[in-house]
Design an enzyme around this catalytic site. Structure first.
Site, PDB file in Angstrom:
ATOM      1  N   ARG A 196     -14.064  61.258 150.923  1.00 22.82           N
ATOM      2  CA  ARG A 196     -14.155  60.271 151.990  1.00 22.82           C
ATOM      3  C   ARG A 196     -14.510  58.935 151.358  1.00 22.82           C
ATOM      4  O   ARG A 196     -15.295  58.894 150.399  1.00 22.82           O
ATOM      5  CB  ARG A 196     -15.236  60.642 153.009  1.00 22.82           C
ATOM      6  CG  ARG A 196     -14.805  61.661 154.040  1.00 22.82           C
ATOM      7  CD  ARG A 196     -13.767  61.080 155.012  1.00 22.82           C
ATOM      8  NE  ARG A 196     -13.371  62.027 156.053  1.00 22.82           N
ATOM      9  CZ  ARG A 196     -12.338  62.864 155.973  1.00 22.82           C
ATOM     10  NH1 ARG A 196     -11.590  62.890 154.878  1.00 22.82           N
ATOM     11  NH2 ARG A 196     -12.050  63.666 156.979  1.00 22.82           N
ATOM     12  N   GLU A 206     -10.471  52.219 156.701  1.00 19.72           N
ATOM     13  CA  GLU A 206      -9.074  52.652 156.764  1.00 19.72           C
ATOM     14  C   GLU A 206      -8.488  52.221 158.098  1.00 19.72           C
ATOM     15  O   GLU A 206      -9.163  52.357 159.119  1.00 19.72           O
ATOM     16  CB  GLU A 206      -8.998  54.177 156.613  1.00 19.72           C
ATOM     17  CG  GLU A 206      -9.449  54.649 155.237  1.00 19.72           C
ATOM     18  CD  GLU A 206      -9.353  56.162 155.042  1.00 19.72           C
ATOM     19  OE1 GLU A 206      -8.775  56.845 155.909  1.00 19.72           O
ATOM     20  OE2 GLU A 206      -9.841  56.645 154.037  1.00 19.72           O
ATOM     21  N   HIS A 253      -4.469  57.941 152.604  1.00 25.96           N
ATOM     22  CA  HIS A 253      -5.159  59.095 153.197  1.00 25.96           C
ATOM     23  C   HIS A 253      -4.148  60.163 153.647  1.00 25.96           C
ATOM     24  O   HIS A 253      -4.092  60.534 154.829  1.00 25.96           O
ATOM     25  CB  HIS A 253      -6.055  58.676 154.373  1.00 25.96           C
ATOM     26  CG  HIS A 253      -7.140  59.689 154.646  1.00 25.96           C
ATOM     27  ND1 HIS A 253      -8.365  59.355 155.179  1.00 25.96           N
ATOM     28  CD2 HIS A 253      -7.180  61.031 154.433  1.00 25.96           C
ATOM     29  CE1 HIS A 253      -9.102  60.456 155.306  1.00 25.96           C
ATOM     30  NE2 HIS A 253      -8.411  61.482 154.859  1.00 25.96           N
TER      31      HIS A 253
END
Lengths: 314, 314
Positions: free
Chosen positions: B232, B261, B280
């Site tokens: 993360r 993000e 991601h």
């Protein structure tokens, strides 16, 4: 003191000189330099790209040629044998580097790094490309050629959960990580293709392997299959490869080697979204010069002491 | 018939509907859709990006939330527990995909695929980039977080000849491929850093792991070290990471996750030659929808039959 002419595009000559003053090093910068010095040299260090067939005329019996590469199809080894010239390659230097390069190519394809890195350059956060990525685990890898590099790739691939099969000219002399029924002779190669998801090419280029990967191979593979070539370009019929990519008979190709090198600027292989093209650097690494220099000097000690040379071909 | 509201950016809803008509699927296209239907639903399928904290108001006791992701730091799981809402993640779906993505990032860095693919786009056969490539074999990988993904990466890394070390909050409960002295507690993490060539981040985001990778870590790593983050974003102090890249205190970074993000367009991470940025997508693959649908329907059968759910968090 023996003299070694070194002709290469990496700083091997200076690296050897930094390590020792025996042998005497002549760093050749051009074909002409080689022609000026080769007749007086005991040793010639070079690679297939730098070899010219007229160099043969300067070689006397007893000269030792040490190539920095594995593949030696560009060298006239039969002529070397006839003239009592010794030839060694650098097989033991390259297997893990080339193996890592093969994995770089296959993951670049499965994780779509071509479009992903294009997006990075454009600062474009586009997750939709994730829907084009795929998982290798549980798929079948067929390794065409189970020499040191093929074996090194097979060993790593098993840890990724690939079902690994291999093709070897003489399966009976195989003694690697694959069990017996996973290793087949060249004649059975085509039987593996319908189940192959990833075909990795690691054979030397010979008369038998020239264009061994042709239209019939691309037809037999599933349309979802991918080919990775870290062997030699002419092992693949490149026109047939392009046709298979264009018609969707093949999903993608990771290519470090080509029929013509440098790959011509007008080759359609450059611009495809389903290819990853690297410029024949599978064996390269930042410490290449020092690693090669150590291998060469180890072999040089054997040569001086009259011992048998490592990686000797003729 | 139970009703499942499915809110996701991949075709999970239609995939589930193709497989079964039990449960009834409501495919939500927007936050407003979710707000309209969640109060009447038994099940809510979504991911952290699609979660809004006001959805909590529509959840009644007994509702089951199935996330498509592993990381659940964006979900208020304590509130779920208080309201008797069940929450499951999709850990068992992702470990091999994320593991393959981590290898894609580390090989993209070591084989310099950023510049190599730039050259491909320009049809430029430039072998000089080979001198910037490096070999992973024989180097040390430290895996920060030995859950399913970390373990999956460690197992594969051993086949590549990495010296693999791992960090786990409670080493005593570790039962994977690494031998005892290769697994250290979080308190000993910093002792591993001076010898670490590749630091792979696979921890969940918690109060303890937030900014666990900070300036002190980058100082302790060798300048030649590389960081890969498939965990993360906030596990890394991103400003400190950038500073370490800029000063040469770190050689490169392969990043699938970021503190914000989408990664903002003005982030300097996009344009660096020593980063590989993926949006991601570490857990994504083309068969994600069908693989997730099968996991969900398996869990759904358990839920209907009153059995304990797989991957249950609260």
């Amino acid at each position: 003191m023996p003299t070694a002419v070194i002709y290469h595009d990496t700083p091997i000559a200076s690296t050897v000189e930094d390590l020792t003053d025996d042998p005497t090093v002549v760093a050749a910068e051009s074909d002409a330099d080689v022609r000026d010095h080769l007749a007086d040299a005991d040793i010639f260090v070079t690679n297939p790209n730098h070899w010219r067939d007229d160099f043969l005329d300067s070689l006397s019996a007893g000269t030792w040629i040490q190539s920095t590469s594995i593949g030696y199809d560009a060298f006239p080894v039969d002529e070397f044998a006839d003239r009592d010239v010794t030839f060694t390659n650098a097989e033991t230097l390259h297997d893990t580097v080339v193996s890592e390069h093969a994995f770089a190519l296959m993951f670049a394809l499965s994780r779509r790094l071509g479009p992903v890195l294009d997006n990075q350059r454009r600062r474009d956060w586009d997750r939709s490309v994730g829907a084009e990525m795929w998982l290798w685990e549980g798929t079948q890898m067929t390794v065409f050629g189970l020499g040191n590099i093929g074996e090194s790739i097979a060993r790593r691939a098993r840890a990724f959960g690939f079902e690994v099969f291999g093709v070897k000219r003489t399966p009976s002399i195989y003694s690697g990580v694959l069990t017996g029924d996973r290793v087949v002779a060249t004649e059975q190669f085509h039987e593996l293709l319908p189940e192959t998801d990833l075909l990795v090419l690691t054979v030397p280029l010979t008369d038998e392997t020239h264009h061994a990967i042709d239209a019939s191979v691309f037809s037999a593979l599933p349309d979802s299959a991918v080919v990775v070539n870290v062997a030699r370009g002419p092992v693949v019929d490149q026109d047939a490869l392009l046709a298979a990519l264009e018609t969707g008979e093949l999903r993608g190709a990771g290519l470090d080697v080509f029929e013509d090198e440098p790959l011509p600027r007008d080759s359609p292989l450059w611009e495809r979204d389903d290819t990853v093209v690297t410029p024949h650097v599978g064996g390269r690494s930042e410490d290449f010069a020092i690693r090669f220099a150590r291998l060469f000097l180890d072999n040089y000690r054997r040569w001086r002491d009259g011992e048998s040379l490592a990686n000797r071909i003729v």
